[in-house]
Design a protein around this motif. Structure first.
Motif, PDB file in Angstrom:
ATOM      1  N   GLU A  58       0.745  -1.204   0.000  1.00 31.15           N
ATOM      2  CA  GLU A  58       0.095   0.036   0.082  1.00 31.15           C
ATOM      3  C   GLU A  58       0.792   1.417  -0.032  1.00 31.15           C
ATOM      4  O   GLU A  58       0.487   2.146  -0.733  1.00 31.15           O
ATOM      5  CB  GLU A  58      -0.812   0.005   1.279  1.00 31.15           C
ATOM      6  N   ILE A  59       1.859   1.027   0.691  1.00 34.32           N
ATOM      7  CA  ILE A  59       2.713   2.498   0.982  1.00 34.32           C
ATOM      8  C   ILE A  59       3.420   2.539  -0.169  1.00 34.32           C
ATOM      9  O   ILE A  59       3.697   3.808  -0.881  1.00 34.32           O
ATOM     10  CB  ILE A  59       3.595   2.324   2.244  1.00 34.32           C
ATOM     11  N   LEU A  60       3.892   1.721  -0.893  1.00 33.70           N
ATOM     12  CA  LEU A  60       4.600   1.900  -2.006  1.00 33.70           C
ATOM     13  C   LEU A  60       3.881   2.371  -3.226  1.00 33.70           C
ATOM     14  O   LEU A  60       4.395   3.154  -3.800  1.00 33.70           O
ATOM     15  CB  LEU A  60       5.175   0.253  -2.473  1.00 33.70           C
ATOM     16  N   VAL A  61       2.855   2.047  -3.282  1.00 31.77           N
ATOM     17  CA  VAL A  61       2.195   2.582  -4.256  1.00 31.77           C
ATOM     18  C   VAL A  61       1.673   3.876  -4.008  1.00 31.77           C
ATOM     19  O   VAL A  61       1.639   4.824  -4.821  1.00 31.77           O
ATOM     20  CB  VAL A  61       0.679   1.749  -4.678  1.00 31.77           C
ATOM     21  N   LYS A  62       1.076   4.181  -2.808  1.00 34.11           N
ATOM     22  CA  LYS A  62       1.003   5.803  -2.440  1.00 34.11           C
ATOM     23  C   LYS A  62       1.927   6.521  -2.496  1.00 34.11           C
ATOM     24  O   LYS A  62       2.033   7.494  -3.010  1.00 34.11           O
ATOM     25  CB  LYS A  62       0.617   5.604  -0.855  1.00 34.11           C
ATOM     26  N   GLY A  63       3.249   5.915  -2.071  1.00 34.61           N
ATOM     27  CA  GLY A  63       4.444   7.057  -2.508  1.00 34.61           C
ATOM     28  C   GLY A  63       4.634   7.230  -3.835  1.00 34.61           C
ATOM     29  O   GLY A  63       5.299   8.341  -4.262  1.00 34.61           O
ATOM     30  N   PHE A  64       4.600   6.231  -4.671  1.00 34.30           N
ATOM     31  CA  PHE A  64       4.743   6.628  -6.221  1.00 34.30           C
ATOM     32  C   PHE A  64       3.832   7.384  -6.695  1.00 34.30           C
ATOM     33  O   PHE A  64       4.099   8.558  -7.356  1.00 34.30           O
ATOM     34  CB  PHE A  64       4.964   5.211  -7.032  1.00 34.30           C
ATOM     35  N   GLY A 176     -22.595   3.025 -13.251  1.00 32.20           N
ATOM     36  CA  GLY A 176     -23.393   3.204 -11.939  1.00 32.20           C
ATOM     37  C   GLY A 176     -23.004   2.486 -10.725  1.00 32.20           C
ATOM     38  O   GLY A 176     -23.692   2.601  -9.722  1.00 32.20           O
ATOM     39  N   THR A 177     -22.214   1.479 -11.172  1.00 35.10           N
ATOM     40  CA  THR A 177     -21.891   0.514  -9.627  1.00 35.10           C
ATOM     41  C   THR A 177     -21.149   1.265  -8.825  1.00 35.10           C
ATOM     42  O   THR A 177     -20.144   2.082  -9.167  1.00 35.10           O
ATOM     43  CB  THR A 177     -21.052  -0.639 -10.326  1.00 35.10           C
ATOM     44  N   GLU A 178     -21.262   1.256  -7.621  1.00 37.21           N
ATOM     45  CA  GLU A 178     -20.499   1.792  -6.576  1.00 37.21           C
ATOM     46  C   GLU A 178     -19.299   0.995  -6.105  1.00 37.21           C
ATOM     47  O   GLU A 178     -19.412  -0.205  -6.130  1.00 37.21           O
ATOM     48  CB  GLU A 178     -21.374   2.017  -5.188  1.00 37.21           C
ATOM     49  N   LEU A 179     -18.221   1.495  -5.884  1.00 31.89           N
ATOM     50  CA  LEU A 179     -17.097   1.040  -5.293  1.00 31.89           C
ATOM     51  C   LEU A 179     -16.587   1.392  -4.102  1.00 31.89           C
ATOM     52  O   LEU A 179     -16.551   2.904  -3.964  1.00 31.89           O
ATOM     53  CB  LEU A 179     -15.714   1.088  -6.426  1.00 31.89           C
ATOM     54  N   ALA A 180     -16.504   0.836  -2.718  1.00 29.23           N
ATOM     55  CA  ALA A 180     -16.149   1.329  -1.809  1.00 29.23           C
ATOM     56  C   ALA A 180     -14.659   1.481  -1.377  1.00 29.23           C
ATOM     57  O   ALA A 180     -13.838   0.368  -1.948  1.00 29.23           O
ATOM     58  CB  ALA A 180     -16.647   0.327  -0.568  1.00 29.23           C
ATOM     59  N   LEU A 181     -14.166   2.392  -1.486  1.00 29.04           N
ATOM     60  CA  LEU A 181     -12.929   2.795  -1.083  1.00 29.04           C
ATOM     61  C   LEU A 181     -12.233   2.308   0.208  1.00 29.04           C
ATOM     62  O   LEU A 181     -12.798   2.861   1.057  1.00 29.04           O
ATOM     63  CB  LEU A 181     -12.292   4.332  -1.736  1.00 29.04           C
ATOM     64  N   THR A 182     -11.081   1.906   0.241  1.00 33.50           N
ATOM     65  CA  THR A 182     -10.277   1.652   1.447  1.00 33.50           C
ATOM     66  C   THR A 182      -9.115   2.439   1.390  1.00 33.50           C
ATOM     67  O   THR A 182      -8.773   3.180   0.680  1.00 33.50           O
ATOM     68  CB  THR A 182     -10.006   0.339   1.895  1.00 33.50           C
ATOM     69  N   THR A 183      -8.071   2.313   2.645  1.00 36.17           N
ATOM     70  CA  THR A 183      -7.053   3.003   2.471  1.00 36.17           C
ATOM     71  C   THR A 183      -5.908   2.335   1.464  1.00 36.17           C
ATOM     72  O   THR A 183      -4.908   3.184   1.063  1.00 36.17           O
ATOM     73  CB  THR A 183      -6.201   2.825   3.963  1.00 36.17           C
ATOM     74  N   THR A 184      -6.125   1.239   0.995  1.00 32.80           N
ATOM     75  CA  THR A 184      -5.303   0.633  -0.180  1.00 32.80           C
ATOM     76  C   THR A 184      -5.774   1.084  -1.364  1.00 32.80           C
ATOM     77  O   THR A 184      -7.253   0.951  -1.717  1.00 32.80           O
ATOM     78  CB  THR A 184      -5.551  -0.868  -0.116  1.00 32.80           C
ATOM     79  N   PRO A 185      -4.947   1.596  -2.090  1.00 32.10           N
ATOM     80  CA  PRO A 185      -5.137   2.130  -3.534  1.00 32.10           C
ATOM     81  C   PRO A 185      -5.725   1.135  -4.472  1.00 32.10           C
ATOM     82  O   PRO A 185      -5.441  -0.122  -4.296  1.00 32.10           O
ATOM     83  CB  PRO A 185      -3.707   2.541  -4.003  1.00 32.10           C
ATOM     84  N   VAL A 186      -6.642   1.675  -5.320  1.00 31.57           N
ATOM     85  CA  VAL A 186      -6.983   0.925  -6.622  1.00 31.57           C
ATOM     86  C   VAL A 186      -6.895   1.610  -7.718  1.00 31.57           C
ATOM     87  O   VAL A 186      -7.006   3.012  -7.753  1.00 31.57           O
ATOM     88  CB  VAL A 186      -8.652   0.410  -6.010  1.00 31.57           C
ATOM     89  N   PHE A 187      -6.925   0.923  -8.839  1.00 30.18           N
ATOM     90  CA  PHE A 187      -6.618   1.571 -10.035  1.00 30.18           C
ATOM     91  C   PHE A 187      -7.946   1.315 -10.878  1.00 30.18           C
ATOM     92  O   PHE A 187      -8.588   0.322 -11.024  1.00 30.18           O
ATOM     93  CB  PHE A 187      -5.628   0.958 -11.028  1.00 30.18           C
TER      94      PHE A 187
END
Length: 191
Positions: A58-64, A176-187
Motif C-alpha cells: 500500500e505504502i509503495l503505491v501511495k509513495g509512487f 453506476g456501480t459503487e466502489l467502496a474505497l479503503t486505505t489501499t489504492p485501487v486503479f
C-alpha cells in the motif's frame, strides 16, 4: 515522510516537491531542475506476515503515485532485495529467500496500469477527503484512488469501468456501480 502515509500523511507528503523547490530557491539554486527520489522504502518483516506485507505494498503505491503527482521525474525504491539490518525487517520487495512480497506485485500492477512513463493529469475530488489522482496510462486514463484512514468513501462512475487491486486482480463493473474505497489504492479505468 513515506512512513507518515501509513497514518494518513498524504497532505504532508504532497508538500515535498514544493518544499524542495523553495529550498533550492532560498539557496540560489535553479528551482526548476528535475527532482528525483533516489531512495524510498518501507520496512517489511523478513518472514511473511500478511498484514505488514500488505501495508508495504500500500505504502509503495501511495509513495509512487503521490511523488508522480508532485512532478518528481524519477523515483527509485530501496531496495529490490535487502539484507536485514538487525530488526527482523528489510526494505526489499523480494524476501531474502527470493520469494516475492506483495509489494513486488503491487509495483508490477501499478506499472502495468500506468505504463512506463505515466503522465499526471490532475486530481479528482472523491469527497470526505478521498484521494483520486488521474494519469494518462498506457491504454487511456487511469485513476489511482483510496480513502483516508477512518473514512468510508464510495465512488460511482457514469460509464462501464474496471477496478484493479494491487494484486493485479481486475473486476469489470457496470455503469453506476459503487466502489467502496479503503486505505489501499485501487486503479480505475474505463472498459
Amino acid at each position: 515522510n513515506l512512513g507518515a502515509l501509513a497514518d494518513g500523511g498524504e497532505v504532508g507528503y504532497l508538500s515535498l516537491a514544493g518544499n524542495l523547490r523553495d529550498m533550492l530557491k532560498a539557496n540560489k539554486q535553479s528551482a526548476d531542475i528535475p527532482l528525483w527520489i533516489t531512495e524510498m522504502g518501507f520496512a517489511a518483516p523478513i518472514k511473511a506476515e500478511p498484514k505488514a506485507d500488505a501495508k508495504e505494498a500500500e505504502i509503495l503505491v501511495k509513495g509512487f503515485v503521490l511523488s508522480m503527482a508532485q512532478g518528481f521525474q524519477r523515483i527509485f525504491w530501496f531496495e529490490a532485495r535487502g539484507p536485514s539490518y538487525g530488526s527482523g525487517t528489510d526494505l526489499g520487495i523480494i524476501r531474502p529467500d527470493w520469494t516475492l512480497r506483495p509489494a513486488y506485485t503491487a509495483l508490477q500492477t501499478m506499472t502495468t496500469q500506468l505504463g512506463a512513463e505515466p503522465k499526471y493529469l490532475g486530481w479528482v475530488d472523491l469527497g470526505k477527503g478521498g484521494y483520486g489522482f488521474l494519469f494518462q496510462g498506457k491504454d487511456g486514463a487511469v485513476l489511482a484512488a483510496w480513502a483516508p484512514p477512518g473514512k468510508h468513501n464510495k465512488a460511482t462512475f457514469a460509464a462501464a469501468w474496471r477496478a484493479t487491486v494491487l494484486s493485479g486482480k481486475e473486476s469489470p463493473l457496470a455503469s453506476g456501480t459503487e466502489l467502496a474505497l479503503t486505505t489501499t489504492p485501487v486503479f480505475i479505468a474505463g472498459e
